[in-house]
Motif scaffolding. Sequence first.
Motif, PDB file in Angstrom:
ATOM      1  N   ARG A 474     -17.702 -14.467  -4.212  1.00  0.00           N
ATOM      2  CA  ARG A 474     -18.956 -13.758  -3.903  1.00  0.00           C
ATOM      3  C   ARG A 474     -18.705 -12.298  -3.552  1.00  0.00           C
ATOM      4  N   TRP A 475     -17.445 -11.928  -3.390  1.00  0.00           N
ATOM      5  CA  TRP A 475     -17.132 -10.524  -3.099  1.00  0.00           C
ATOM      6  C   TRP A 475     -17.459  -9.648  -4.314  1.00  0.00           C
ATOM      7  N   ASP A 476     -17.607  -8.337  -4.054  1.00  0.00           N
ATOM      8  CA  ASP A 476     -17.856  -7.394  -5.144  1.00  0.00           C
ATOM      9  C   ASP A 476     -16.688  -7.399  -6.126  1.00  0.00           C
ATOM     10  N   GLY A 477     -17.014  -7.212  -7.398  1.00  0.00           N
ATOM     11  CA  GLY A 477     -15.969  -7.194  -8.420  1.00  0.00           C
ATOM     12  C   GLY A 477     -16.316  -8.145  -9.556  1.00  0.00           C
ATOM     13  N   GLN A 478     -15.946  -7.783 -10.777  1.00  0.00           N
ATOM     14  CA  GLN A 478     -16.330  -8.561 -11.950  1.00  0.00           C
ATOM     15  C   GLN A 478     -15.568  -9.872 -12.061  1.00  0.00           C
ATOM     16  N   SER A 479     -14.291  -9.839 -11.738  1.00  0.00           N
ATOM     17  CA  SER A 479     -13.449 -11.006 -11.980  1.00  0.00           C
ATOM     18  C   SER A 479     -13.670 -12.113 -10.949  1.00  0.00           C
ATOM     19  N   LYS A 480     -13.381 -13.338 -11.382  1.00  0.00           N
ATOM     20  CA  LYS A 480     -13.405 -14.502 -10.502  1.00  0.00           C
ATOM     21  C   LYS A 480     -11.984 -14.903 -10.141  1.00  0.00           C
ATOM     22  N   PHE A 481     -11.830 -15.515  -8.977  1.00  0.00           N
ATOM     23  CA  PHE A 481     -10.547 -16.074  -8.574  1.00  0.00           C
ATOM     24  C   PHE A 481     -10.367 -17.448  -9.212  1.00  0.00           C
ATOM     25  N   VAL A 482      -9.112 -17.750  -9.577  1.00  0.00           N
ATOM     26  CA  VAL A 482      -8.783 -19.042 -10.173  1.00  0.00           C
ATOM     27  C   VAL A 482      -7.616 -19.639  -9.409  1.00  0.00           C
ATOM     28  N   SER A 483      -7.709 -20.928  -9.084  1.00  0.00           N
ATOM     29  CA  SER A 483      -6.625 -21.628  -8.389  1.00  0.00           C
ATOM     30  C   SER A 483      -5.703 -22.287  -9.419  1.00  0.00           C
ATOM     31  N   LEU A 484      -4.418 -21.945  -9.356  1.00  0.00           N
ATOM     32  CA  LEU A 484      -3.410 -22.539 -10.221  1.00  0.00           C
ATOM     33  C   LEU A 484      -2.368 -23.258  -9.378  1.00  0.00           C
ATOM     34  N   VAL A 485      -1.823 -24.345  -9.918  1.00  0.00           N
ATOM     35  CA  VAL A 485      -0.755 -25.065  -9.214  1.00  0.00           C
ATOM     36  C   VAL A 485       0.372 -25.357 -10.201  1.00  0.00           C
ATOM     37  N   MET A 486       1.577 -25.466  -9.655  1.00  0.00           N
ATOM     38  CA  MET A 486       2.711 -25.918 -10.455  1.00  0.00           C
ATOM     39  C   MET A 486       2.690 -27.441 -10.460  1.00  0.00           C
ATOM     40  N   GLU A 487       2.606 -27.998 -11.627  1.00  0.00           N
ATOM     41  CA  GLU A 487       2.350 -29.434 -11.799  1.00  0.00           C
ATOM     42  C   GLU A 487       3.530 -30.302 -11.325  1.00  0.00           C
ATOM     43  N   ILE A 488       3.156 -31.454 -10.756  1.00  0.00           N
ATOM     44  CA  ILE A 488       4.118 -32.494 -10.388  1.00  0.00           C
ATOM     45  C   ILE A 488       3.655 -33.804 -11.016  1.00  0.00           C
ATOM     46  N   LYS A 489       4.562 -34.486 -11.696  1.00  0.00           N
ATOM     47  CA  LYS A 489       4.261 -35.797 -12.260  1.00  0.00           C
ATOM     48  C   LYS A 489       5.295 -36.794 -11.768  1.00  0.00           C
ATOM     49  N   ASP A 490       4.810 -37.879 -11.190  1.00  0.00           N
ATOM     50  CA  ASP A 490       5.705 -38.913 -10.659  1.00  0.00           C
ATOM     51  C   ASP A 490       6.731 -38.300  -9.716  1.00  0.00           C
ATOM     52  N   ASN A 491       6.242 -37.394  -8.853  1.00  0.00           N
ATOM     53  CA  ASN A 491       7.070 -36.722  -7.858  1.00  0.00           C
ATOM     54  C   ASN A 491       8.186 -35.864  -8.474  1.00  0.00           C
ATOM     55  N   VAL A 492       7.998 -35.450  -9.710  1.00  0.00           N
ATOM     56  CA  VAL A 492       8.994 -34.604 -10.383  1.00  0.00           C
ATOM     57  C   VAL A 492       8.309 -33.309 -10.830  1.00  0.00           C
ATOM     58  N   ASN A 493       8.938 -32.187 -10.558  1.00  0.00           N
ATOM     59  CA  ASN A 493       8.400 -30.896 -10.986  1.00  0.00           C
ATOM     60  C   ASN A 493       8.468 -30.781 -12.504  1.00  0.00           C
ATOM     61  N   THR A 494       7.354 -30.438 -13.127  1.00  0.00           N
ATOM     62  CA  THR A 494       7.337 -30.253 -14.583  1.00  0.00           C
ATOM     63  C   THR A 494       7.480 -28.785 -14.965  1.00  0.00           C
ATOM     64  N   PHE A 495       7.314 -27.880 -13.995  1.00  0.00           N
ATOM     65  CA  PHE A 495       7.382 -26.426 -14.201  1.00  0.00           C
ATOM     66  C   PHE A 495       6.270 -25.917 -15.119  1.00  0.00           C
ATOM     67  N   ARG A 496       5.191 -26.696 -15.189  1.00  0.00           N
ATOM     68  CA  ARG A 496       4.025 -26.280 -15.960  1.00  0.00           C
ATOM     69  C   ARG A 496       2.902 -25.852 -15.014  1.00  0.00           C
ATOM     70  N   VAL A 497       2.134 -24.867 -15.456  1.00  0.00           N
ATOM     71  CA  VAL A 497       1.009 -24.371 -14.662  1.00  0.00           C
ATOM     72  C   VAL A 497      -0.265 -25.079 -15.098  1.00  0.00           C
ATOM     73  N   LYS A 498      -1.079 -25.494 -14.134  1.00  0.00           N
ATOM     74  CA  LYS A 498      -2.372 -26.078 -14.470  1.00  0.00           C
ATOM     75  C   LYS A 498      -3.419 -25.577 -13.496  1.00  0.00           C
ATOM     76  N   ARG A 499      -4.676 -25.609 -13.923  1.00  0.00           N
ATOM     77  CA  ARG A 499      -5.786 -25.237 -13.049  1.00  0.00           C
ATOM     78  C   ARG A 499      -6.096 -26.419 -12.141  1.00  0.00           C
ATOM     79  N   SER A 500      -6.062 -26.181 -10.853  1.00  0.00           N
ATOM     80  CA  SER A 500      -6.328 -27.271  -9.906  1.00  0.00           C
ATOM     81  C   SER A 500      -6.366 -26.714  -8.502  1.00  0.00           C
ATOM     82  N   ASP A 501      -7.013 -27.453  -7.600  1.00  0.00           N
ATOM     83  CA  ASP A 501      -6.914 -27.116  -6.183  1.00  0.00           C
ATOM     84  C   ASP A 501      -5.518 -27.461  -5.687  1.00  0.00           C
ATOM     85  N   PRO A 502      -5.046 -26.802  -4.629  1.00  0.00           N
ATOM     86  CA  PRO A 502      -3.705 -27.110  -4.100  1.00  0.00           C
ATOM     87  C   PRO A 502      -3.610 -28.552  -3.611  1.00  0.00           C
TER      88      PRO A 502
END
Length: 526
Positions: A474-502
């Motif tokens: 809601r702050w001034d400015g054209q761009s929106k904020f996006v939440s990204l997380v480093m993905e974990i699958k089966d408790n293993v880091n995949t080193f891939r980025v995905k859109r998601s809440d922390p």
Amino acid sequence: MDILFAENSKRKTVELKPETVKDLALQDILDNISDSESEMIILRDIFTHIPIDTNDTRYRSEILKDFLENDAMTDEMTDALSYIRTLKDYGHSKLLQLSDDRTLYVLLEHLRELMIYIEATEAIVSCLKKHKIRSTGLRSVLTRLESIVTDDKFELAKKDVKKMLHDLSNVKGAFIGVNFTPDLNIEQVTSVEFVPYRIRSKYKFAEIAAFISNVNSNAMASNSVGKPWAPTRVIDPLLVSMTPNIEKHLKLNIIRIKHIMNKYVKLDSSSITELYEGLTYYLCMTKLSRRLRKEGCEICLPEITDTEGIKLDIKDLYNIRLFFAGEKNIVKNDFSFSPEENLFILTGPNRGGKTIIEQALGIISIMAAIGSFVTASSCKGRPFHNILTHFPIDENLTINYGRLGEEAIRIKEIVKEADDKTLILFNETYSTTSAADGLYLSKDLLRILKEHGTAVVFNTHIHELARSLDEMNRWDGQSKFVSLVMEIKDNVNTFRVKRSDPESKSYAKNIAEKYGITYEQMKNAE
């Protein structure tokens, strides 16, 4: 004839901050690209000065494309570069006027310079005519050098060189007497007997030693830049000592040679030497591309556009430092900046790849802006004009103000430079404060950058920041904020980025299990 900037370019650049160079480990990359100190210095200057005009970026990219598409041309131009380097070495010395110094040694210096100029010019013209070139830059080089080699003065210079070499050819060998100082420097040449034939030594070891010495001198002087070796400016003390005897023996020939060389004493070789830095850059990057492609790594030349505002779309990006480290299974990611989305809050577990992908984005942004290929399968848009970073600082440097004080000073300077053509990479900024203080300070920082229209990747452990997107958007400015997380699958880091809440709990569980400190693991250990 500089081939790093387009014709009529204003040659304006933005110099990267030392902190950015350090945080992105650019020196490590340059050391892996260059084969010598001189190459590294040239590449460092180019990598740390980002052209403001996208025409300059596109101009370089087109030239590099010509080299990338023609291995034979690259090899031939690498050979020619050794001659250009030697010619440039002559130009670094003070111009020796024959009217002031008319010794044979100076005469030979000028003759060698003229010979190299002729050979280098013809070699480049031959190379460019032989191969298919499309770039404006290389076609301009060919047009200009062709006008030189087809000029009557150039043909006359070739004939003059031939005459002078013929005059000097009367000296093919000599028997000499030499006195040495106690440390075996030449003190005096006592006698010289010239003969019209080459002398063969009966001492084979002496011949081998002399050959090795000559090879080493040429290799050092050429600084390992290409083959074949060009004549170099290594001062020969024996030749200097023998000069009076040679001049006496070739008196009439020397007078004629001096008369001819007077025409070329003010030789301007800039049409060739000005190509050196540019050719060094293009050839080094082309050789790097060969290494990457040989190992199956994807690269591409960015499609540069003149769109207003931030817009850069990257597919399958990866950090080139992983290649240099010998990593075989490099994970690739997609990333896009646009006027609507250029503010990213990045969270994830320790050692999950956050810093690696931030560095990759910074390195690719620099490479795209300087007209290089990038380590990705596709890259389209308008490169950033500046890349700023804020990574954890050495604790030894925080003694005056403390960690937070040092961060505040650096952040204030960063904000001053930020605009809508800038990318800023933050890594654990405000991580030494309390969660509440860190959240408060981070919001103020991101709010002003949102108003500036700056592209931001904010790597943080303050997960509450990523949960505040509704408020921040809601702050001034054209761009929106996006939440990204480093993905974990089966408790293993995949080193891939995905859109998601922390996912705070999953991160903690991942770390706990990795180091064996979950309740179950510690209970079983008892």
